[in-house]
Design a protein around this motif. Sequence first.
Motif, PDB file in Angstrom:
ATOM      1  N   HIS A 185       0.611  -1.306  -0.071  1.00  0.00           N
ATOM      2  CA  HIS A 185      -0.007   0.192   0.143  1.00  0.00           C
ATOM      3  C   HIS A 185       1.015   1.185   0.167  1.00  0.00           C
ATOM      4  CE1 HIS A 185      -4.045  -1.640   0.292  1.00  0.00           C
ATOM      5  NE2 HIS A 185      -3.551  -2.633   1.228  1.00  0.00           N
ATOM      6  N   TYR A 186       2.069   1.230   0.739  1.00  0.00           N
ATOM      7  CA  TYR A 186       2.772   2.498   0.590  1.00  0.00           C
ATOM      8  C   TYR A 186       3.550   2.564  -0.469  1.00  0.00           C
ATOM      9  CZ  TYR A 186       6.635   5.474   2.420  1.00  0.00           C
ATOM     10  OH  TYR A 186       7.269   6.570   2.686  1.00  0.00           O
ATOM     11  N   ASP A 187       3.748   1.361  -1.383  1.00  0.00           N
ATOM     12  CA  ASP A 187       4.595   1.571  -2.564  1.00  0.00           C
ATOM     13  C   ASP A 187       3.363   2.421  -3.798  1.00  0.00           C
ATOM     14  OD1 ASP A 187       6.944   0.804  -1.630  1.00  0.00           O
ATOM     15  OD2 ASP A 187       6.646  -1.154  -2.459  1.00  0.00           O
ATOM     16  N   ILE A 188       2.205   1.812  -3.534  1.00  0.00           N
ATOM     17  CA  ILE A 188       1.155   2.566  -4.412  1.00  0.00           C
ATOM     18  C   ILE A 188       0.899   3.678  -4.119  1.00  0.00           C
ATOM     19  CG2 ILE A 188      -1.173   2.131  -4.850  1.00  0.00           C
ATOM     20  CD1 ILE A 188      -1.134  -0.888  -4.513  1.00  0.00           C
ATOM     21  N   ILE A 189       0.949   4.007  -2.764  1.00  0.00           N
ATOM     22  CA  ILE A 189       0.625   5.434  -2.654  1.00  0.00           C
ATOM     23  C   ILE A 189       1.934   6.335  -3.002  1.00  0.00           C
ATOM     24  CG2 ILE A 189       0.733   7.098  -0.652  1.00  0.00           C
ATOM     25  CD1 ILE A 189      -1.074   4.894   1.196  1.00  0.00           C
TER      26      ILE A 189
END
Length: 141
Positions: free
Chosen positions: A5-9
């Motif tokens: 999720h952090y990478d996507i953000i």
Amino acid sequence: MKKTHYDIILRNKAEIENILKRTQLNIEKSHKFALEKFSIALLPIIDNLERTLEISKKLNEDTNPIIEGIRLTLQEFIKVMQSFNISCIDKNHVNFDPKIHEAMTVLDNQKCKPNQVVQIIQKGYLLNDRLLRPAMVAVSK
């Protein structure tokens, strides 16, 4: 899962920043070159005023006030063009550059190096370093 999720953000944030930068560049280009078509339409007027002044050298003195008015009009016209970053390509004895020159003829000239501009047939113009019209030139052999 948190890392995904952090990478996507982070990727979405980077993509948004890239979109903003591209949009800003497009806006700047639009402002910078908005006058392009208008400027191209005005170039024949400058050409005609310059031709009139060339021909006027052969006329009698009764026309001097008219010629002086045309000369002042042309000077003012050129000042306005320069204020909008429109510059003239009109230098002789420079190397021929196909990006800004259009060779119309080749002349024998012993005083110049080969492939140099020896005569300007028609001036060229740039708008913010973008070519509006190439200079028509004669080039040395």
